[in-house]
Design a protein around this motif. Structure first.
Motif, short mmCIF file in Angstrom:
data_model
loop_
_atom_site.label_atom_id
_atom_site.label_comp_id
_atom_site.label_asym_id
_atom_site.label_seq_id
_atom_site.Cartn_x
_atom_site.Cartn_y
_atom_site.Cartn_z
N HIS A 114 20.37 95.49 25.50
CA HIS A 114 19.41 95.60 24.41
C HIS A 114 19.94 96.57 23.34
N ILE A 117 19.38 100.36 23.52
CA ILE A 117 20.18 101.15 24.46
C ILE A 117 21.39 101.73 23.75
N THR A 178 17.13 107.61 29.85
CA THR A 178 16.25 106.44 29.87
C THR A 178 17.04 105.17 29.58
N TRP A 181 18.98 104.14 32.63
CA TRP A 181 18.10 103.55 33.65
C TRP A 181 17.74 102.10 33.27
N CYS A 182 17.39 101.89 31.99
CA CYS A 182 17.03 100.55 31.55
C CYS A 182 18.22 99.59 31.66
N GLN A 185 18.58 98.43 35.20
CA GLN A 185 17.58 97.41 35.57
C GLN A 185 17.98 96.03 35.05
N MET A 186 18.58 96.00 33.86
CA MET A 186 18.99 94.72 33.27
C MET A 186 20.21 94.12 33.95
N THR A 193 17.03 95.25 42.09
CA THR A 193 16.13 95.93 41.15
C THR A 193 14.84 96.32 41.84
N ASP A 197 13.38 100.11 42.26
CA ASP A 197 12.06 100.49 41.76
C ASP A 197 11.31 101.32 42.79
N ARG A 209 10.67 104.68 31.85
CA ARG A 209 11.11 103.28 31.89
C ARG A 209 10.75 102.51 30.62
N THR A 210 10.50 103.20 29.53
CA THR A 210 10.16 102.50 28.30
C THR A 210 11.42 102.06 27.60
N LEU A 211 11.60 100.78 27.44
CA LEU A 211 12.83 100.27 26.86
C LEU A 211 12.78 100.23 25.34
#
Length: 214
Positions: A114, A117, A178, A181-182, A185-186, A193, A197, A209-211
């Protein structure tokens, strides 16, 4: 700085033991100490989480080369460094390692991460350079004042500017955590995953965890 009382600016605070100077500098120096310690803590946690991310990816993608390789062109700690000087070099090195790891994640998932990031890591690097510039200004101005035997009227301003830069660096370091971490997860397979979690919910160092909005 910490319990050792180490002076972050060797050679520049010769009059620190004067009660008058201590009173005048209590505010700026206190802020500097506070934000420097916070920034060191965020750097240590980022390093720890980056290494943990490498371990998780190595287990999830056996046979793939995960460990990061950094450039030899990265800066080295200068002679007679202050704690701020050491932090700046450590931050540059760790930020480069995180960027390298994100590149490996993109190759593992065969798709770009993303955009936020990458933006978070760019802002982190920008904050490092701002702190580096403030430290250089403070050092040069202090050296000039010592040669000219001038007053310390502007020294508090230099220290406050450096403390403000460290505060920004602390915030962007946390946002890089952050982002890391994101990105993980991706990149992980769905089953991995879910397991991660469950582990993350019990860890105090979780960066959030706010992307989209970090």
């Amino acid at each position: 700085m910490g319990s050792s009382g180490e002076n972050p600016y060797p050679g520049m605070m010769g009059g620190l033991h004067s009660p008058r100077i201590m009173r005048n500098r209590g505010g700026p120096m206190s802020q500097l100490h506070f934000h420097l310690e916070e920034c060191y803590e965020q750097w240590r946690v980022l390093e720890k989480e980056r290494k943990k991310t490498e371990d998780v990816l190595t287990k999830s993608y056996p046979g793939k080369r995960i460990s990061v390789v950094t450039s030899s062109a990265l800066p080295k700690i200068p002679p007679n460094p202050s704690r701020v000087d050491r932090l700046i070099v450590d931050q540059i090195r760790e930020q480069a390692k995180v960027v390298s790891l994100l590149g490996k994640m993109e190759r593992l998932r065969s798709f770009p991460l993303h955009a936020n990031i990458c933006s978070a890591l760019d802002r982190h690097l920008e904050a490092i350079y701002i702190t580096q510039a403030r430290r250089k200004e403070e050092f040069v101005n202090t050296s000039n004042r010592q040669r000219q035997a001038s007053t310390h009227f502007r020294e508090d301003r230099d220290i406050l500017l450096l403390a403000t830069a460290l505060r920004g660096l602390c915030l962007t370091t946390r946002k890089s955590r952050t982002a890391l971490w994101c990105a993980l997860q991706m990149t992980l397979p769905k089953s991995n995953t879910d397991k991660l979690d469950e582990q993350s919910t019990s860890e105090e160092t979780s960066p959030g965890r706010t992307l989209i909005q970090f």
